[in-house]
Each structure stands twice: as structure tokens, then as C-alpha cells.
Design a protein around this motif. Structure first.
Motif, PDB file in Angstrom:
ATOM      1  N   MET A  88     -16.520  -8.845  54.755  1.00 40.06           N
ATOM      2  CA  MET A  88     -17.704  -9.532  55.263  1.00 40.06           C
ATOM      3  C   MET A  88     -18.104 -10.584  54.243  1.00 40.06           C
ATOM      4  O   MET A  88     -18.536 -10.257  53.142  1.00 40.06           O
ATOM      5  N   ASP A  89     -17.919 -11.851  54.607  1.00 39.03           N
ATOM      6  CA  ASP A  89     -18.145 -12.974  53.690  1.00 39.03           C
ATOM      7  C   ASP A  89     -19.626 -13.368  53.674  1.00 39.03           C
ATOM      8  O   ASP A  89     -20.356 -13.089  54.630  1.00 39.03           O
ATOM      9  N   ASP A  90     -20.068 -14.012  52.616  1.00 38.72           N
ATOM     10  CA  ASP A  90     -21.422 -14.588  52.526  1.00 38.72           C
ATOM     11  C   ASP A  90     -22.511 -13.570  52.858  1.00 38.72           C
ATOM     12  O   ASP A  90     -23.522 -13.903  53.486  1.00 38.72           O
ATOM     13  N   LEU A 125      -8.802 -10.442  55.698  1.00 40.39           N
ATOM     14  CA  LEU A 125      -9.391 -11.514  56.500  1.00 40.39           C
ATOM     15  C   LEU A 125     -10.881 -11.549  56.232  1.00 40.39           C
ATOM     16  O   LEU A 125     -11.554 -10.518  56.303  1.00 40.39           O
ATOM     17  N   GLU A 126     -11.392 -12.733  55.870  1.00 40.87           N
ATOM     18  CA  GLU A 126     -12.821 -12.878  55.599  1.00 40.87           C
ATOM     19  C   GLU A 126     -13.520 -13.389  56.851  1.00 40.87           C
ATOM     20  O   GLU A 126     -13.196 -14.456  57.369  1.00 40.87           O
ATOM     21  N   ILE A 127     -14.480 -12.601  57.338  1.00 36.39           N
ATOM     22  CA  ILE A 127     -15.241 -12.997  58.514  1.00 36.39           C
ATOM     23  C   ILE A 127     -16.725 -13.092  58.138  1.00 36.39           C
ATOM     24  O   ILE A 127     -17.119 -12.647  57.067  1.00 36.39           O
ATOM     25  N   ALA A 186     -18.577  -9.985  44.067  1.00 35.78           N
ATOM     26  CA  ALA A 186     -19.581 -11.022  43.806  1.00 35.78           C
ATOM     27  C   ALA A 186     -18.889 -12.375  43.792  1.00 35.78           C
ATOM     28  O   ALA A 186     -17.899 -12.568  43.086  1.00 35.78           O
ATOM     29  N   GLU A 187     -19.415 -13.316  44.571  1.00 30.81           N
ATOM     30  CA  GLU A 187     -18.850 -14.668  44.613  1.00 30.81           C
ATOM     31  C   GLU A 187     -19.583 -15.587  43.647  1.00 30.81           C
ATOM     32  O   GLU A 187     -20.757 -15.369  43.346  1.00 30.81           O
ATOM     33  N   GLY A 188     -18.915 -16.623  43.197  1.00 28.70           N
ATOM     34  CA  GLY A 188     -19.579 -17.666  42.425  1.00 28.70           C
ATOM     35  C   GLY A 188     -20.047 -17.216  41.055  1.00 28.70           C
ATOM     36  O   GLY A 188     -21.101 -17.649  40.591  1.00 28.70           O
ATOM     37  N   ILE A 193     -17.420  -6.120  51.109  1.00 27.13           N
ATOM     38  CA  ILE A 193     -18.576  -6.995  51.315  1.00 27.13           C
ATOM     39  C   ILE A 193     -18.596  -7.999  50.173  1.00 27.13           C
ATOM     40  O   ILE A 193     -18.518  -7.611  48.999  1.00 27.13           O
ATOM     41  N   LYS A 194     -18.672  -9.285  50.503  1.00 25.16           N
ATOM     42  CA  LYS A 194     -18.750 -10.312  49.464  1.00 25.16           C
ATOM     43  C   LYS A 194     -20.190 -10.825  49.373  1.00 25.16           C
ATOM     44  O   LYS A 194     -20.703 -11.421  50.328  1.00 25.16           O
ATOM     45  N   ILE A 195     -20.819 -10.574  48.239  1.00 26.68           N
ATOM     46  CA  ILE A 195     -22.207 -11.012  48.044  1.00 26.68           C
ATOM     47  C   ILE A 195     -22.223 -12.518  47.870  1.00 26.68           C
ATOM     48  O   ILE A 195     -21.521 -13.069  47.006  1.00 26.68           O
ATOM     49  N   PHE A 201      -6.078 -13.176  45.628  1.00 25.30           N
ATOM     50  CA  PHE A 201      -6.561 -14.558  45.617  1.00 25.30           C
ATOM     51  C   PHE A 201      -7.166 -14.892  46.980  1.00 25.30           C
ATOM     52  O   PHE A 201      -6.636 -14.471  48.014  1.00 25.30           O
ATOM     53  N   GLU A 202      -8.242 -15.668  46.970  1.00 34.18           N
ATOM     54  CA  GLU A 202      -8.761 -16.209  48.231  1.00 34.18           C
ATOM     55  C   GLU A 202      -8.148 -17.580  48.479  1.00 34.18           C
ATOM     56  O   GLU A 202      -8.124 -18.435  47.584  1.00 34.18           O
ATOM     57  N   ALA A 203      -7.647 -17.782  49.693  1.00 36.27           N
ATOM     58  CA  ALA A 203      -7.088 -19.068  50.085  1.00 36.27           C
ATOM     59  C   ALA A 203      -8.216 -19.982  50.566  1.00 36.27           C
ATOM     60  O   ALA A 203      -8.985 -19.608  51.445  1.00 36.27           O
ATOM     61  N   VAL A 260      -7.875 -14.584  53.526  1.00 37.42           N
ATOM     62  CA  VAL A 260      -7.889 -15.809  54.337  1.00 37.42           C
ATOM     63  C   VAL A 260      -9.189 -15.872  55.137  1.00 37.42           C
ATOM     64  O   VAL A 260      -9.588 -14.875  55.752  1.00 37.42           O
ATOM     65  N   ASN A 261      -9.854 -17.024  55.108  1.00 37.89           N
ATOM     66  CA  ASN A 261     -11.095 -17.218  55.868  1.00 37.89           C
ATOM     67  C   ASN A 261     -10.793 -17.425  57.350  1.00 37.89           C
ATOM     68  O   ASN A 261      -9.930 -18.222  57.704  1.00 37.89           O
ATOM     69  N   MET A 262     -11.537 -16.710  58.184  1.00 37.64           N
ATOM     70  CA  MET A 262     -11.359 -16.842  59.628  1.00 37.64           C
ATOM     71  C   MET A 262     -12.662 -17.332  60.255  1.00 37.64           C
ATOM     72  O   MET A 262     -13.704 -16.714  60.075  1.00 37.64           O
TER      73      MET A 262
HETATM   74 CA    CA Z   1     -14.646 -16.813  51.930  1.00 35.35          CA
END
Ligand code: CA
Ligand code: C2E
Ligand code: CA
Ligand code: CA
Length: 275
Positions: free
Chosen positions: A174-176, A144-146, A231-233, A195-197, A57-59, A112-114
């Protein structure tokens, strides 16, 4: 704190424009909310696209405000970053996420987003080690999402911290991905596992050939580098079908679930088990 409030009123009177006043008000209320510890993570599932199972899960921080309802992060994360409140906010989210996840089943991870600012001002390594120790969460269950902003700084300190975190067993995402302006060269020097697209590439995936080509390239890049691609969203079945066809590993989005409070998580995992 009293002096600060008094100072604020005179500040308001001195003719700040409405936007600046509203930001200042948000800042004061945010500081108070952090002090009273009312910010909570909500959790959105990450789905393994080949099995359909929840891998973690992403917080995502939520601010329940007495008058304004649930304030979305887009309205206060930028203010938290400008004012330095992001350090306290980030520490609180990390602690809560680790202690919540410690009570989930063993194979379920938490991301967790950093903020880049947390790396600049604080000792992220000891922050993470403290949160893991306090909660008893195994490092291998923490991600950790950076963002590219951080790697773009090309700081030796940041690089060393990321290596040390990975040596503990913590994963780095690697976020976004795809929204920054950086070259791909940092992929060689920076250690990460995922890697998060960004969701802008997932939107209209089914109808948009350019988006398809971009997703295909990122997936093959990920395979070449040996990292997981998420893949996000993801909102529609059509998007999901495309992502599966491209061999994307993981998905996250309203199609699967909105972010939910921790009380719902155990039920969500149980429902998956029963299904
Ligand atoms: Ca994120
Ligand atoms: P993000 O890290 O890219 O998180 C994903 C955002 O997309 C979340 O927005 C999530 O609710 C939203 N989302 C998920 N699935 C869908 C979907 O299918 N469709 C659409 N349209 N949106 C979807 P949220 O929760 O509003 O968070 C916004 C941003 O705020 C996050 O973007 C992240 O950059 C930041 N943020 C949130 N929590 C934290 C935190 O604890 N610390 C830091 N530093 N930043 C945070
Ligand atoms: Ca993202
Ligand atoms: Ca984002």
C-alpha cells in the motif's frame, strides 16, 4: 499516425490556452516515446533498517527527452492517466522491471508502481503472469505498489485480482499510506503485505512530535496486522534514528541512494557485499 499529427496542428491553431497546448504536446511526445520504447525504469533501494542490507528496489519510470532532459514522472504520469497511455507505459515498466530483476541476485526483489487505471481497463493478472513468464522472475520477487484510490473503489473484481496475485506469491504494497481519505476498514478486507508511509510524515520526523506519533501508530498497526512497514523519503540520519527507534522495518530515500539506472545496480549490490 500521420492523420493524427495533421489534426493536432489545426487543434493548436484553434486557440487552446498555453497550458492545454503544452499538455497536448507532452501527450503526443509521450505516445511517441512509448512507441519507440525509450522510457526506462530507474531503481531506488529498499533498506532493511535492522541489518542495513538492500532487500529490493523500487522501479521509477524515467523519460529521457532530447530537448528537455530527464522529465520527472510528476510531469507525465497524470497525463498518461488522463489519456489512457498509462496502460502501455505500465506494461512496459512491468516487463522491464521483471527482466532486469531476473538478472539480480535471488534474494533481491523489485517493486513496480501500478496505476488504479491499469486495474480498471486491463487484465492485471494476465499482464503480471506474462511479465513473470517472459522474464523467468520468481513471483515471490515481485511487489506491486497500489494506492488507496484503488481499494476505495471497493470493486469485487479488484479484490479478486489482488487475491489471485497473492496466491501466485506476488506481494502487494500500500503506497503513500496516510495521504488518502479512506477509513482504516479496508485494511481488513484487502490483502496486502506491506505499508509504505508517505514521505510527508518522514519529513521533520526528528523535530515534529505529531509526525512521530503518526509513524509510531502506523508501525504498531503494521505489527498488529503482520505487515512490513516501509518509510519513504528518508533523507537524514536523524530521521533514520527515529525510524529505528520506532521499530520501522524498512527505509527508502536519498540518504541511502537516489534512483539509479539498471547498469548501476549490480555495482551497488556488489559494494554492499564488499562492505
Ligand atoms: Ca511507489
Ligand atoms: P512514489 O511511488 O511515491 O515514489 C517515490 C518518489 O519519491 C519518487 O519520485 C522518488 O524518486 C522520490 N524519492 C525517493 N526518495 C526521496 C527522498 O529522500 N526525498 C525526496 N524528496 N523524494 C524522494 P519520482 O521518481 O519522481 O516518482 C514520482 C511518482 O510518480 C511516484 O511516487 C509514483 O506515484 C509515480 N510513478 C513513478 N514511476 C511510475 C510507474 O512506473 N508507474 C506509475 N503508475 N507511477 C509511477
Ligand atoms: Ca509512495
Ligand atoms: Ca507518491
Amino acid at each position: 499516425a500521420k492523420n493524427e499529427t495533421r489534426g493536432t496542428f489545426s487543434y493548436f491553431e484553434s486557440g487552446m490556452d498555453a497550458r492545454a497546448q503544452s499538455r497536448r504536446k507532452t501527450e503526443i511526445e509521450l505516445r511517441d516515446a512509448i512507441q519507440r520504447d525509450v522510457l526506462r525504469p530507474h531503481y531506488q533501494p529498499l533498506i532493511d533498517l535492522s541489518t542495513g542490507h538492500i532487500t529490493g528496489f523500487e522501479a521509477l519510470v524515467r523519460w529521457p527527452h532530447p530537448e528537455r532532459g530527464m522529465i520527472p514522472p510528476s510531469e507525465f504520469i497524470p497525463i498518461a492517466e488522463e489519456t489512457g497511455l498509462i496502460s502501455a507505459l505500465g506494461r512496459s515498466m512491468l516487463r522491464q522491471a521483471c527482466s532486469d530483476a531476473a538478472k539480480w541476485p535471488d534474494e533481491v526483489r523489485v517493486a513496480v508502481n501500478m496505476s488504479p487505471l491499469q486495474f480498471r481497463v486491463g487484465n492485471v493478472l494476465s499482464l503480471v503472469m506474462d511479465a513473470l513468464k517472459q522474464s523467468g522472475l520468481s513471483p515471490s520477487r515481485l511487489e506491486l505498489e497500489i494506492t488507496e484510490t484503488l481499494v476505495l473503489e471497493k470493486s469485487g473484481q479488484v479484490l479478486a485480482t489482488l487475491h489471485a496475485l497473492r496466491a501466485l506469491g506476488v506481494r502487494i504494497s500500500m503506497d503513500d499510506f496516510g495521504t488518502g481519505y479512506s477509513s482504516l476498514s479496508y485494511l481488513r478486507s484487502f490483502p496486502f503485505d506491506k505499508i509504505k508511509i508517505d514521505q510527508s510524515f518522514i519529513r521533520d520526523l526528528a523535530a515534529n512530535r505529531e509526525a512521530q506519533a503518526i509513524v509510531r501508530s502506523i508501525v504498531s498497526l503494521g505489527k498488529g496486522l503482520g505487515v512490513i512497514i516501509t518509510a519513504e523519503g528518508v533523507e537524514t540520519e536523524a530521521e533514520l534514528r527515529c525510524l529505528r527507534a520506532e521499530g520501522c522495518h524498512e527505509g527508502q530515500g536519498y540518504l541511502f541512494s537516489r534512483p539509479r539506472p539498471n547498469v548501476d545496480i549490480v555495482g551497488l549490490l556488489q559494494a554492499q557485499k564488499d562492505a
